[in-house]
Design an enzyme around this catalytic site. Structure first.
Site, PDB file in Angstrom:
ATOM      1  N   ARG A  72       6.171   2.839 -13.148  1.00  0.00           N
ATOM      2  CA  ARG A  72       6.976   2.011 -12.404  1.00  0.00           C
ATOM      3  C   ARG A  72       6.091   0.691 -12.088  1.00  0.00           C
ATOM      4  O   ARG A  72       5.106   0.691 -11.272  1.00  0.00           O
ATOM      5  CB  ARG A  72       7.548   2.472 -10.819  1.00  0.00           C
ATOM      6  CG  ARG A  72       8.584   1.722 -10.326  1.00  0.00           C
ATOM      7  CD  ARG A  72       8.948   2.315  -9.132  1.00  0.00           C
ATOM      8  NE  ARG A  72       9.677   1.474  -8.129  1.00  0.00           N
ATOM      9  CZ  ARG A  72       9.217   0.634  -7.339  1.00  0.00           C
ATOM     10  NH1 ARG A  72       7.998   0.399  -7.078  1.00  0.00           N
ATOM     11  NH2 ARG A  72      10.310   0.078  -6.465  1.00  0.00           N
TER      12      ARG A  72
ATOM     13  N   LYS B 234      -0.593  -1.411  -5.597  1.00  0.00           N
ATOM     14  CA  LYS B 234      -0.671  -0.777  -4.583  1.00  0.00           C
ATOM     15  C   LYS B 234      -2.018  -1.275  -3.926  1.00  0.00           C
ATOM     16  O   LYS B 234      -2.959  -1.189  -4.560  1.00  0.00           O
ATOM     17  CB  LYS B 234      -0.703   0.587  -4.861  1.00  0.00           C
ATOM     18  CG  LYS B 234       0.773   1.234  -5.284  1.00  0.00           C
ATOM     19  CD  LYS B 234       1.818   0.994  -4.108  1.00  0.00           C
ATOM     20  CE  LYS B 234       3.317   1.303  -4.363  1.00  0.00           C
ATOM     21  NZ  LYS B 234       3.754   2.754  -4.393  1.00  0.00           N
TER      22      LYS B 234
END
Length: 255
Positions: free
Chosen positions: A238, A204
């Site tokens: 995840r 991210k």
């Protein structure tokens, strides 16, 4: 939870696994590295990604779900979609979990459809519609605001009869860098211990951009954060980098 993006435009691995052969090989590789769940995404949800209809998602998925289930029956398959029609297709193909970034907000039939399948449901915090999902929101207290959203939605779902709910605070969706690190630091409060919590921070931008690196260059920094959220009670990670994450998980379990 290993990420299998069947997309040409995902931010770090677009186009790598969008054929049945490459997707099947990658699913097997991730299982061998320690993944017990594979999250299949037929549509990228990065900023400015191409928008697909449910029919286009289903076409992109093809037979990969049933192929993976046949080849690796021990793997759980999560389907990353905000469409009810894609969930119906995935259920017929053998999925085990629905991973809905929209919290049921982008498709009015989603919650009813998930209920009919009886599958576990990943409920993510996100802005109320597709067009605004990456707009940065100014929060008074991000942990309280995210928690309120998730707990209110979860309560609504419980009242419908849904039983298996997993909470995802939605890193990377409409949240600033400072707020996301605060949410990580306070992740033990997500769900107030009432539900399993999924953390999805892999590659991210709030991690790599401030370091002047790319999404594929922050594996160690990400594992440090993974160890932190595991200590705070996270149930599912995840990730793209399964092998590195498995090392972090094993270190946590030994300590």
């Amino acid at each position: 939870m290993g990420i299998l993006n069947m997309t040409p435009d995902s931010f770090s691995d677009g186009g790598k696994f969008n054929s049945e052969k490459s997707a099947l090989l990658h699913a097997g590789k991730m299982m061998g590295e320690g993944a017990s769940i594979i999250d299949i995404g037929p549509q990228s949800t990065r900023p400015k990604a191409d928008f697909l209809t449910a029919a286009e998602e289903i076409k992109r998925l093809g037979k990969i779900i049933s192929l993976i289930k046949s080849e690796f029956p021990e793997l759980l398959i999560s389907l990353d979609t905000f469409y009810a029609e894609t969930v119906k297709f995935g259920f017929d193909e053998g999925i085990d979990i629905v991973n809905d970034i929209s919290a049921g907000q982008f498709d009015s039939q989603m919650i009813e459809t998930v209920l009919k399948t009886g599958l576990p449901y990943i409920l993510m915090h996100v802005n109320p519609d597709y067009a605004s999902m990456h707009e940065k929101i100014k929060y008074d207290d991000i942990t309280c605001d995210v928690n309120r959203f998730l707990l209110e939605k979860a309560d609504e779902l419980l009242k419908t009869g849904m039983k298996d709910i997993i909470l995802d605070p939605g890193f990377g969706f409409g949240k600033g860098i400072t707020d996301q690190y605060k949410l990580l630091d306070e992740s033990q409060y997500i769900g107030l211990g009432k539900f399993p919590v999924l953390i999805g921070i892999s590659r991210k931008s709030f991690i790599y951009k401030q370091l002047g690196k790319g999404p594929n260059e922050v594996t160690e920094e990400t594992q440090q954060l993974h160890r932190k959220v595991l200590e705070k009670g996270a149930s599912i990670l995840r990730v793209h980098d399964v092998a590195a994450t498995k090392v972090a998980v094993d270190q946590f379990l030994r300590n």
